[in-house]
Every structure is written in C-alpha cells, then in structure tokens.
Design a protein around this motif. Structure first.
Motif, mmCIF file in Angstrom:
data_model
loop_
_atom_site.group_PDB
_atom_site.id
_atom_site.type_symbol
_atom_site.label_atom_id
_atom_site.label_comp_id
_atom_site.label_asym_id
_atom_site.label_seq_id
_atom_site.Cartn_x
_atom_site.Cartn_y
_atom_site.Cartn_z
ATOM 1 N N ALA A 128 48.909 39.450 -3.726
ATOM 2 C CA ALA A 128 48.217 40.420 -4.714
ATOM 3 C C ALA A 128 46.802 40.033 -4.180
ATOM 4 C CB ALA A 128 48.290 39.708 -6.185
ATOM 5 N N GLN A 129 46.104 39.308 -3.688
ATOM 6 C CA GLN A 129 44.810 38.850 -3.352
ATOM 7 C C GLN A 129 44.399 39.703 -2.096
ATOM 8 O OE1 GLN A 129 44.558 34.656 -2.298
ATOM 9 N NE2 GLN A 129 44.279 34.098 -4.382
ATOM 10 N N TRP A 130 45.357 39.784 -1.300
ATOM 11 C CA TRP A 130 45.025 40.631 -0.105
ATOM 12 C C TRP A 130 45.491 42.342 -0.359
ATOM 13 C CZ3 TRP A 130 42.720 39.523 4.333
ATOM 14 C CH2 TRP A 130 42.476 38.175 4.598
ATOM 15 N N CYS A 131 46.200 42.594 -1.414
ATOM 16 C CA CYS A 131 46.416 43.808 -1.618
ATOM 17 C C CYS A 131 45.653 44.791 -2.749
ATOM 18 C CB CYS A 131 47.963 43.925 -1.873
ATOM 19 S SG CYS A 131 48.948 43.708 -0.512
ATOM 20 N N ASN A 132 44.667 43.911 -3.182
ATOM 21 C CA ASN A 132 43.984 44.431 -4.318
ATOM 22 C C ASN A 132 42.263 43.925 -4.054
ATOM 23 O OD1 ASN A 132 45.475 45.164 -6.562
ATOM 24 N ND2 ASN A 132 46.476 43.161 -5.890
ATOM 25 N N GLN A 133 41.856 44.178 -2.819
ATOM 26 C CA GLN A 133 40.446 43.979 -2.209
ATOM 27 C C GLN A 133 40.179 45.082 -1.241
ATOM 28 O OE1 GLN A 133 37.909 41.415 -3.171
ATOM 29 N NE2 GLN A 133 37.119 43.446 -2.401
ATOM 30 N N GLU A 293 37.806 51.898 1.179
ATOM 31 C CA GLU A 293 37.606 51.629 -0.171
ATOM 32 C C GLU A 293 38.423 51.169 -1.160
ATOM 33 O OE1 GLU A 293 35.208 54.829 -0.932
ATOM 34 O OE2 GLU A 293 33.463 53.951 0.209
ATOM 35 N N SER A 294 39.835 51.767 -0.860
ATOM 36 C CA SER A 294 41.093 51.470 -2.007
ATOM 37 C C SER A 294 41.389 50.153 -1.935
ATOM 38 C CB SER A 294 42.246 52.283 -1.748
ATOM 39 O OG SER A 294 42.808 51.698 -0.407
ATOM 40 N N ARG A 295 42.401 49.551 -2.873
ATOM 41 C CA ARG A 295 42.494 48.546 -2.944
ATOM 42 C C ARG A 295 43.423 47.532 -1.836
ATOM 43 N NH1 ARG A 295 47.732 47.474 -4.836
ATOM 44 N NH2 ARG A 295 49.146 49.186 -5.351
ATOM 45 N N LEU A 296 43.768 48.499 -0.818
ATOM 46 C CA LEU A 296 44.249 48.118 0.156
ATOM 47 C C LEU A 296 43.415 47.861 1.429
ATOM 48 C CD1 LEU A 296 47.738 49.782 0.355
ATOM 49 C CD2 LEU A 296 47.330 47.500 -0.302
ATOM 50 N N GLY A 297 41.956 48.195 1.203
ATOM 51 C CA GLY A 297 41.152 48.191 2.249
ATOM 52 C C GLY A 297 40.874 47.188 3.180
ATOM 53 N N ALA A 298 40.762 46.051 2.736
ATOM 54 C CA ALA A 298 40.460 44.634 3.361
ATOM 55 C C ALA A 298 41.497 44.391 4.258
ATOM 56 C CB ALA A 298 40.355 43.428 2.585
ATOM 57 N N LEU A 299 42.938 44.582 3.871
ATOM 58 C CA LEU A 299 44.088 44.164 4.456
ATOM 59 C C LEU A 299 44.224 45.527 5.497
ATOM 60 C CD1 LEU A 299 46.739 43.022 4.995
ATOM 61 C CD2 LEU A 299 47.707 44.289 3.351
ATOM 62 N N LEU A 300 43.920 46.641 5.502
ATOM 63 C CA LEU A 300 44.145 47.666 6.487
ATOM 64 C C LEU A 300 42.877 47.321 7.483
ATOM 65 C CD1 LEU A 300 44.202 51.018 4.367
ATOM 66 C CD2 LEU A 300 45.894 50.044 5.773
ATOM 67 N N PHE A 301 41.704 46.512 7.310
ATOM 68 C CA PHE A 301 40.731 46.541 8.239
ATOM 69 C C PHE A 301 41.306 45.366 9.104
ATOM 70 C CE2 PHE A 301 36.842 44.588 10.152
ATOM 71 C CZ PHE A 301 36.371 45.823 10.851
ATOM 72 N N LEU A 302 41.863 44.327 8.510
ATOM 73 C CA LEU A 302 42.232 42.953 9.225
ATOM 74 C C LEU A 302 43.577 43.543 10.143
ATOM 75 C CD1 LEU A 302 42.877 40.242 9.908
ATOM 76 C CD2 LEU A 302 44.332 39.883 7.835
#
Length: 602
Positions: A128-133, A293-302
């Motif tokens: 949830a932390q990584w799919c909501n940032q 910018e969506s809630r999956l953004g940080a995970l997508l970039f990683l």
C-alpha cells in the motif's frame, strides 16, 4: 463572393472608360495639345470633366489594388489555418504513437521483477505504501519546489529524484525548454544559481522533473545510451485528448479501487518502451507525466530504473541478491535503490570502488564520480564510511540518509564545494589513509599501510612517534589524526600557528518532503500533521579545531587588540540537530544556525 466579383468587374470597366477620354481624331496632336485640343483653348467644363475622369481612375486603381491584397491575405490566412490544423493533427498522432507504442511485459519477467523488489513475503501495508505514492510537487507555497511524500517507504526514490530536480531548478532554470541539456563532469563552469523558489512556474517545475527522470534513467541504462520508461496500459486515448486536469481525473477513476497485491495484478497494467534518444524520452515523459503523478508514480519510476539497468545486472551489482530491494518490515527503499539512482548501479555500499576481501571475494561501492551526492547519519555514528565520490559530487546537492528516512541538503552556490588550504590537505591525507583501509570503513590500517600513507602524503613524524603509533600492530584513524593536529604543517601535519588558513561561511538548505496525515476527530477528515519543510542553515567552518584552540590562541596574542580580534573570530553560539552531525561528515568542525524549528531528517 459573387457580389465581390461584380464589384471588381464594375471597377475595372470604370477605370477603362475614365482613361479613354474623347474619341481619337485622325490628325496628330501638337505638342502641348490634349486630344487635339490646346490646353490653353480647353474650356472650363472640359477641364472639369477631364480632372473628374483622372480622379475616378486613380480611386478605382487604388480600390482594385486594395481588394487584390485583401484577397491574397485571405488566401494566406486560409493556408496558415490549414497548416496549423495539420500540425495539430500530427501532434495528436505523435502523442498517440509515443504512448501507444508501449509493449506488454511477459508474466515471468514481471514475477521476477516483483520478487526482486518486494520479496516473497511482502505485507499488504508495504504494498500500500508503494502503490499510493505519486510524484507530485508540494502545494504548500513555501515548499512548492519540492516533491511531497504522503506514504512511508518510497522516500529513497523521491529524495533522490528531488536532488536531480533541484539541480535543474537551481542551475539550469533558463535552459529547461531544451530537451538535450548535458553537462560534462569536471569543475562546474556555472556561477551561483537561483534560490528564489517562490518564482518558479508550474511549467518550469514539470520540465525540471522530466529532465531529472530522463537523466536518471539514461544513467541506469546500458552504457548510458538507452532508457526504459514504464507506464500503464489502457490510457492511450485518455492522454491524447483534453487537458491535464482531465487526464488526472480519468486516471484516478480507472485506478480507483484497483489493488496491486501480486505480480499478476502488476502484469495487467505495465507497459514498457525503450528509448535511445534523450529528446524522444523527454517528449514521451512529458506526455505520460499524469501517470507518474498518479498514486503508482513512485513505483513506476523505480521499475523504469530497474528495467533500464537490466534485472541481470541489478542482481550482479548486489552483494546479496537474495534479499528484496524494499526492506522488511517497514518497506523502506534500500541503499541499493538509492545508489542505483545516484550512480547507475545497484551497489549496496557507499565507499569508493571495491573492497577486496581476499579469496576472490569483494564488496562493491560507488564506481565513479556522481552528479548529486549522499551523506549519512550512520557515518557520524561510525557505522559506515561515505567515500569521496558521494561527498564531493558535481553539484552541491546531497541526499541525506538517516536510520529510516531520506531528505535532501543543497546549496545554490557551487563554491561551497571548493576547498581551502586546510581542507585540501585534510582530503589528501584522508584519501591516502582510506586507500590502505581494508576494514570496511572501520578506520584502521596495518603498519605496512601506515608507512605507505606517510610516503604518499609526505608526512614526517619522528622515529619515536612512528614507533609509538605502530606499537599495537595497527593504526587507528582517530589517533593518527590527533597526532597530525600536533605536527607542524611544514612537516606535513595540520598545525598552523599563524591561523592564516581561514574559515568558510556559506548558506545551505535542507528539504524534508514528508507530509503525513492524521484523522481530524472533530470533522472526520484528514489534515496535515507535518508539512514539507524547507530550512535555511548558516554554516561556518572554523580554521582551528575547537573553541578552546581559539581561546588558547587569544591568550598568546601579543597585545589587547590582537585578543579582541581573535575573540571576534570565535564561532557564534551554534545550534545542534542530527542534521548537523551529517553536515560535519562533509565539513568537519562545522557549526550551524537556523531560524525556527530544527531541521528534521526523520
């Protein structure tokens, strides 16, 4: 259009008739005659008719010319409109091509990727932390240049990306429209950048973010010549029509209620595209930015960074590839993730180069110079040793690591990186010592290594001093350093009776993007418990080692005026926070002051 045509015909006929005059006569007119009639003999009535015809002819000619120009202008305008419509159609087609060309990943590759990131026993809370940032700038006016973090865990990705964003906002603000910004390594040719963060437009921030993403992904890419951008499938039409607000709403609606609990769930969404052109990657990321910018953004970039490097190389970079990149139980980004984004390799350590352990075994550190650096609170606790590559980056920007969080330290003036005589000598000796240190940053070397340090750094202790320091069979850095402080600089030491080496004074900023929320019991809604914060610190690096040394110097001054001067050079009452300990790992003996609450690195 018929009326205009008739009007043109009438004007042309009037012009021809007005120019005809009287019917021609058989005989030739004499010089000075007009149509066979002497001007002097022309009657007043005839003269009036002639002048009237000339005026009509002139007026008709002007009107025909004007109407001709209007017709040309109208035709040019029509052609311009057609060109604009064609350009818009081509732009829409290009945007669709850029986005629609993403390919699905195989399920087996996504399963390998998911296991590499989260391991086999990841909890729902960590997912949830990584799919909501998302990757979004703060809405707080004072920190609008910073990426805001709402969930714990992805701070390692956000803080490192933030460091690159600041590089472009501070030092390249006038060049953000150029997709091909490149700067070679070496001493910066740029003067002090701008720290007027309130004046940065939303467009400039987005472009700086895109530049930062492009740089990081190509840094991770094979030979730094290609990058993989990960996005989400099913949004092609949504992102080629409408404005940014519509894009965000559509994406939010589609992702609403969508859970990522397994590799299979992630496989349904992921699409990838490989770029060999920075310009193409820049334009593509600009189009798909609403997805990041969506809630999956940080995970997508990683995921983009991992795929740019290649999963096989990621595992080869690591000392222990059996462990997940996101650490249990709290879901923090590992040092391997941060190092991947800083140097392009997922190495686990922060020292320079490799450490040979013997028997064909070694530990991997930072391989080369970096654009933005890293400082660690753990070094101030003697739990690790950050190498010169990370301490002295190309730009005065550092990711700061604590036990559980990552923040950013930065300056707008590149000169803070320049060393005075004292710092140059200290760095020279430290590099020589670290080159012989095989303890993993423990700070001790062998007797043989010690003699090599003395030779490399041109240090001349007496035979008695060398014998005393080698008595234990190994030499500890702290004891060696203390001996250097007592050794005159003419002998290669650090003692400077003249006090002429000078002190450094500069301003530096610290940004903490965390902004968690708690429920408001009165209204039942969440409100910020902690806003993102930008703190300005005044830093002084004194020329002597401690305040006591200043006092000792003052007591030995020859007259009262010298005492006053020496006492005025004493460091001002300083403030302390864990961040100051991190700063001292880069600038030893630094003192810091700030206004308001202490800067937080947690």
């Amino acid at each position: 259009m018929a009326t205009n045509r008739d009007e043109e015909d009438d004007l042309e006929m009037a012009l021809r008739m007005s120019l005809q005059g009287s019917p021609p006569e058989a005989k030739r007119s004499k010089p000075g005659d007009f149509a066979g009639v002497s001007v002097g003999d022309e009657s007043a009535e005839a003269r009036n008719r002639r002048l009237q015809r000339e005026l009509m002819a002139s007026a008709a000619e002007k009107r025909i010319r004007a109407m001709g120009k209007a017709k040309v202008t109208e035709e040019e305008g029509e052609r311009s409109r057609k060109r604009d419509e064609s350009t818009k159609r081509e732009d829409r087609v290009e945007r669709k091509v850029l986005f629609d060309s993403g390919e699905e990943m195989s399920l087996s590759l996504v399963e390998e990727l998911f296991g590499m990131i989260f391991g086999g026993a990841v909890t729902k809370d960590v997912l949830a932390q990584w799919c909501n940032q998302g990757i979004r700038f703060s809405s707080d006016p004072e920190t609008s240049m910073g990426l805001v973090q709402h969930e714990g865990g992805p701070c390692g990705v956000l803080a490192t990306l933030q460091a690159y964003v600041l590089k472009y906002l501070i030092f390249f603000r006038d060049h953000l429209g150029n997709p091909d910004i490149t700067v070679p390594f070496g001493k910066s040719q740029f003067s002090k950048g701008s720290d007027d963060f309130a004046s940065i437009s939303d467009e400039s921030k987005e472009r700086a973010l895109v530049h930062a993403m492009v740089e990081v992904l190509f840094l991770c890419g094979t030979d730094k010549k290609q990058a993989v951008v990960t996005s989400l499938g099913g949004f092609a039409q949504d992102l080629t029509e409408g404005g940014a607000a519509e894009h965000k709403e559509k994406i939010s609606n589609i992702l609403d209620g969508m859970l990522i609990e397994s590799a299979s769930d992630l496989h349904k969404l992921l699409r990838v595209k490989t770029f060999t052109s920075r310009r193409d990657a820049f334009h593509h990321l600009t189009v798909v930015m609403p997805l990041f910018e969506s809630r999956l953004g940080a995970l997508l970039f990683l995921v983009s960074a991992l795929l740019s490097r290649g999963l096989d190389l990621i595992q080869a970079d690591r000392d222990d590839p059996s462990q997940p990149l996101v650490t249990a139980p709290f879901g923090h980004a590992s040092q391997e993730i941060v190092n991947l984004l800083l140097c392009g390799e997922a190495v686990p350590n922060v020292f320079d180069g490799k450490m040979d352990l013997g028997g064909g075994m070694s530990l991997k550190g930072i391989p080369a110079n970096v654009q933005v650096g890293f400082l660690s609170l753990l070094e101030s606790l003697n739990l690790c040793k950050v190498g010169q590559y990370l301490k002295y980056p190309q730009w005065p920007i550092w990711v700061v690591g604590s036990e559980s969080h990552y923040t950013v330290l930065f300056a707008s003036d590149p000169s803070v990186q320049e060393e005075n005589e004292l710092e140059q000598r200290e760095s020279q000796i430290r590099r020589a010592f670290d080159a012989q240190d095989q303890s993993g940053g423990g700070g001790f070397i062998s007797v043989e290594g010690f003699h090599q340090v003395l030779k490399d750094a041109n240090i001349h202790f007496s035979d008695e001093q060398v014998e005393n320091m080698c008595g234990a069979g190994f030499i500890v850095w702290s004891e060696f350093w203390q001996a250097l402080l007592e050794l005159d600089k003419n002998l290669g030491g650090m003692k400077d009776p003249s006090g002429l080496m000078g002190k450094k004074m500069f301003d530096i900023y610290h940004f903490n993007g965390i902004a968690k929320s708690v429920a408001n019991g009165n209204e039942g809604v969440g409100r910020p418990m902690q806003r993102p914060r930008l703190c300005k610190l005044s830093v002084v690096v004194p020329p002597r080692w401690t305040p006591e040394d200043y006092l000792a110097g003052a007591a030995s001054c020859r007259n009262k005026d010298d005492v006053v001067i020496a006492l005025n050079d004493l460091p001002q009452a300083n403030q302390h926070a864990p961040l100051v300990d991190c700063i001292r790992t880069r600038w030893a003996r630094a003192t810091c002051n700030w206004v308001g609450d202490a800067p937080s690195i947690v």
